[in-house]
Design a protein around this motif. Structure first.
Motif, PDB file in Angstrom:
ATOM      1  N   ARG A 312      -6.278  33.934 -12.552  1.00 12.15           N
ATOM      2  CA  ARG A 312      -5.107  34.799 -12.705  1.00 12.15           C
ATOM      3  C   ARG A 312      -4.484  35.146 -11.349  1.00 12.15           C
ATOM      4  O   ARG A 312      -3.279  35.106 -11.170  1.00 12.15           O
ATOM      5  CB  ARG A 312      -5.513  36.079 -13.449  1.00 12.15           C
ATOM      6  N   LEU A 313      -5.368  35.444 -10.402  1.00 16.78           N
ATOM      7  CA  LEU A 313      -4.896  35.823  -9.063  1.00 16.78           C
ATOM      8  C   LEU A 313      -4.123  34.674  -8.410  1.00 16.78           C
ATOM      9  O   LEU A 313      -3.027  34.853  -7.877  1.00 16.78           O
ATOM     10  CB  LEU A 313      -6.119  36.205  -8.216  1.00 16.78           C
ATOM     11  N   ASP A 315      -2.773  32.168  -9.981  1.00 11.00           N
ATOM     12  CA  ASP A 315      -1.554  31.966 -10.782  1.00 11.00           C
ATOM     13  C   ASP A 315      -0.433  32.890 -10.316  1.00 11.00           C
ATOM     14  O   ASP A 315       0.725  32.481 -10.169  1.00 11.00           O
ATOM     15  CB  ASP A 315      -1.839  32.314 -12.250  1.00 11.00           C
ATOM     16  N   GLU A 316      -0.810  34.154 -10.101  1.00 14.56           N
ATOM     17  CA  GLU A 316       0.180  35.174  -9.718  1.00 14.56           C
ATOM     18  C   GLU A 316       0.814  34.844  -8.363  1.00 14.56           C
ATOM     19  O   GLU A 316       2.030  34.906  -8.207  1.00 14.56           O
ATOM     20  CB  GLU A 316      -0.505  36.532  -9.662  1.00 14.56           C
ATOM     21  N   PHE A 320       4.680  33.902  -7.950  1.00 12.48           N
ATOM     22  CA  PHE A 320       5.541  34.683  -7.070  1.00 12.48           C
ATOM     23  C   PHE A 320       6.233  33.785  -6.056  1.00 12.48           C
ATOM     24  O   PHE A 320       7.433  33.886  -5.833  1.00 12.48           O
ATOM     25  CB  PHE A 320       4.739  35.776  -6.349  1.00 12.48           C
ATOM     26  N   ARG A 380       6.415  37.723 -19.281  1.00 11.36           N
ATOM     27  CA  ARG A 380       5.651  37.951 -18.048  1.00 11.36           C
ATOM     28  C   ARG A 380       5.893  39.374 -17.520  1.00 11.36           C
ATOM     29  O   ARG A 380       4.978  40.065 -17.095  1.00 11.36           O
ATOM     30  CB  ARG A 380       6.113  36.917 -17.011  1.00 11.36           C
ATOM     31  N   ASN A 384       3.048  42.194 -17.147  1.00 10.60           N
ATOM     32  CA  ASN A 384       2.718  42.769 -15.833  1.00 10.60           C
ATOM     33  C   ASN A 384       2.769  44.294 -15.894  1.00 10.60           C
ATOM     34  O   ASN A 384       1.907  44.979 -15.341  1.00 10.60           O
ATOM     35  CB  ASN A 384       3.690  42.271 -14.757  1.00 10.60           C
ATOM     36  N   ASP A 387      -0.073  45.532 -18.238  1.00  9.11           N
ATOM     37  CA  ASP A 387      -1.350  45.312 -17.524  1.00  9.11           C
ATOM     38  C   ASP A 387      -1.607  46.435 -16.526  1.00  9.11           C
ATOM     39  O   ASP A 387      -2.724  46.938 -16.421  1.00  9.11           O
ATOM     40  CB  ASP A 387      -1.309  43.992 -16.746  1.00  9.11           C
ATOM     41  N   ARG A 435       7.241  43.262  -2.547  1.00 11.91           N
ATOM     42  CA  ARG A 435       6.133  42.305  -2.606  1.00 11.91           C
ATOM     43  C   ARG A 435       4.939  42.839  -1.806  1.00 11.91           C
ATOM     44  O   ARG A 435       5.143  43.482  -0.767  1.00 11.91           O
ATOM     45  CB  ARG A 435       6.590  40.953  -2.074  1.00 11.91           C
ATOM     46  N   SER A 450      -2.997  42.582  -6.902  1.00  8.76           N
ATOM     47  CA  SER A 450      -2.520  41.743  -5.799  1.00  8.76           C
ATOM     48  C   SER A 450      -1.315  42.345  -5.106  1.00  8.76           C
ATOM     49  O   SER A 450      -0.915  41.900  -4.041  1.00  8.76           O
ATOM     50  CB  SER A 450      -2.132  40.380  -6.357  1.00  8.76           C
ATOM     51  N   GLY A 453       2.506  42.070  -9.036  1.00 10.48           N
ATOM     52  CA  GLY A 453       2.910  42.199 -10.447  1.00 10.48           C
ATOM     53  C   GLY A 453       4.323  42.742 -10.606  1.00 10.48           C
ATOM     54  O   GLY A 453       5.166  42.141 -11.291  1.00 10.48           O
ATOM     55  N   ILE A 456       7.065  40.505  -8.982  1.00 12.77           N
ATOM     56  CA  ILE A 456       7.416  39.385  -9.879  1.00 12.77           C
ATOM     57  C   ILE A 456       8.380  39.893 -10.959  1.00 12.77           C
ATOM     58  O   ILE A 456       9.415  39.273 -11.234  1.00 12.77           O
ATOM     59  CB  ILE A 456       6.142  38.772 -10.519  1.00 12.77           C
TER      60      ILE A 456
END
Ligand code: ADP
Length: 491
Positions: A312-313, A315-316, A320, A380, A384, A387, A435, A450, A453, A456
């Motif tokens: 997941r990390l 992917d993120e 981004f 998404r 985010n 989450d 960011r 991270s 989220g 993004i």
């Protein structure tokens, strides 16, 4: 006053002042040239016309007297006493004047000091010239004639010769003076105006030059103040806003840099932790520590969970960077936002029940509301935000609640998601969409985000033409809202 108006005014002044001054100076100077008349300027009857003609009241009076004598008392022109009296009158004239009296063919009288090399060419009786210009030798004269009949019926004439030489001299002197005065006045006026106008332009230019030098050395901690409401004032304001924007962006840049460095160390840590755990569990299996089927299953499940976290990390980060570099094309379509939200929440509901989180959906708008969106990307954004709500609620608060609202805002729809978690500090609110930004409490917590989220989510919502923001108070939950423009449906 604007620079434009100032320049126009100064050009007008540059023309007007010399004209007025020249007229004034001339008015004062002219009498100096014609001061031969003791009565001047009391009589005020004299005109001066570029040094060419002088009208003299005494002269007019003498003219009248001579014509009257010629008509009524012509015999007086043969009276030497009368002629002596006339000589007296001649001295009062502006121009030096002599008399010549001719009776018959004979010159009867010539003013003392006047020699006439011209008697044969004197005008005939009856020619009667008045102020006629003639030249004798080098000298210029003005000649006037008065005819009379003396006893016994003899034709006589009185001639008046006026010396025009001083007048000619005056004319050339006057011209040089006129040129000198004009040049002087124009130079002084232009000099003064140029000095004052350029001072009002150069001063602010120096101010801006100094400011530019300061900026070029990296010093942005000053304020450019130039309060005049003209073009230079506008330039100074533009300069000032450039300076403050530059300062802001440098500060932002510094903040990004700090965030980036923190992220790299954060990511290394976030990657390292699951990898270390995976390695430990794999070694445990290899060493035979998981010696029962239950233990083995637990080890494998943990390895799977840690690997998914890593996945997941990564992917993120990948997503981004693709969004940030504009390398992720969108597939926009018309979506009914009401049912879209319903689908998203249905997906989550089962999972959230396990986590004892209550999910409430309040579609405050009448269905359907169409928006143009990329459903994948929009999902998404939702994930985010939700989450985060789950992540920051904390294990012990698992009787949490997340409510999702939909509002119809004319040309837009607004989606808001409110949780009853710890909330966000007020000073963090402006930055949480940046960011790599993670607030201090989040950083300190074990949730290990991270910092990408919400960044993004912001990239996606901005790409959709909407806005995203957060409202929160520490300890009182957080609300994340975003808007989307409604789709234009033809017809
Ligand atoms: P992260 O991966 O750190 O969660 P995000 O970009 O998703 O990064 O969020 C940025 C920061 O905003 C988080 O570090 C956290 O401090 C704060 N934040 C976001 N959502 C919430 C929430 N629902 N409750 C409390 N804090 C939140």
């Amino acid at each position: 006053m604007t620079i434009r108006a100032k320049l126009i005014l100064s050009y007008i002044t540059m023309v007007m002042i010399p004209v007025i001054l020249i007229l004034l100076v001339m008015r004062l100077v002219i009498p100096m040239f014609i001061s031969s008349d003791p009565d001047f300027p009391k009589q005020g009857s004299r005109q001066f016309n570029m040094g060419i003609t002088v009208h003299d009241q005494n002269r007019s009076r003498l003219f009248a007297q001579l014509s009257e004598t010629a008509h009524r008392h012509p015999e007086r022109f043969t009276d030497l006493h009368y002629l002596a009296a006339l000589e007296e009158e001649l001295t009062k004239l502006v121009l030096k004047t002599w008399l010549v009296v001719r009776i018959g063919e004979r010159i009867f009288y010539i003013s003392p000091g006047f020699s006439l090399a011209y008697d044969s060419e004197l005008p005939e009786f009856g020619s009667y010239p008045q102020n006629k210009q003639i030249t004798i030798g080098e000298q210029k004269f003005s000649l006037s004639q008065f005819d009379f009949l003396s006893q016994p019926e003899v034709a006589g004439s009185v001639f008046m010769f006026s010396d025009l030489t001083p007048l000619n001299k005056l004319s050339s002197n006057f011209l040089s003076l006129f040129i000198a005065v004009t040049v002087f006045v124009v130079m002084v006026t232009n000099g003064l105006l140029t000095f004052f106008i350029s001072r009002s332009i150069i001063k602010p230019l120096y101010l801006l030059k100094r400011a530019a030098e300061q900026i070029s050395t990296g010093d942005l901690d000053f304020i450019i103040t130039y309060a005049k409401r003209n073009e230079l004032g506008e330039l100074a304001n533009a300069f000032e806003s450039m300076r403050s924007q530059l300062k802001d962006s440098l500060e932002k840049q510094e903040q990004y840099e700090i965030n980036r460095k923190e992220l790299i160390s954060g990511i290394s840590h976030d990657l390292k932790t699951p990898i270390t755990a995976i390695k430990g569990y794999v070694e445990g299996i290899m060493d035979g520590v998981a010696n029962t089927p239950e233990k083995l299953e637990r080890y494998l499940l943990t390895i799977h969970r840690k690997a998914s976290q890593l996945d997941r990390l990564i992917d993120e980060l990948f997503l981004f960077s693709k969004l940030d570099l504009d390398r992720m094309p969108s597939h926009f379509e018309t979506v009914d936002i009401t049912s879209f939200l319903q689908d998203c929440l249905d997906e989550l509901r089962f999972d959230l029940k396990d986590k004892k989180i209550n999910l409430i959906y309040l579609p405050g708008a009448v269905s359907p509301i169409q928006v143009t969106a990329d459903p994948e990307k929009l999902r998404r954004v939702m994930m985010n935000i939700i989450d985060n709500a789950i992540k920051y609620m904390g294990e012990e608060e698992r009787c949490g609640q997340i409510s999702i609202n939909l509002h119809d805002r004319g040309e837009k729809v607004m989606v808001s998601m409110t949780d009853n978690g710890p909330g966000i500090r007020e000073e963090d609110l402006p930055f949480i969409f940046d960011r790599f930004y993670r607030s201090d409490p989040a950083r300190g917590s074990a949730v290990g985000g991270s910092g990408l989220g919400l960044a993004i989510a912001k990239l996606i919502i901005t790409e959709h033409g909407g806005e995203i923001w957060a409202e929160s108070q520490l300890g009182q939950g957080a609300t994340i809202c975003f808007t989307l423009p409604k789709a234009c449906i033809p017809g």
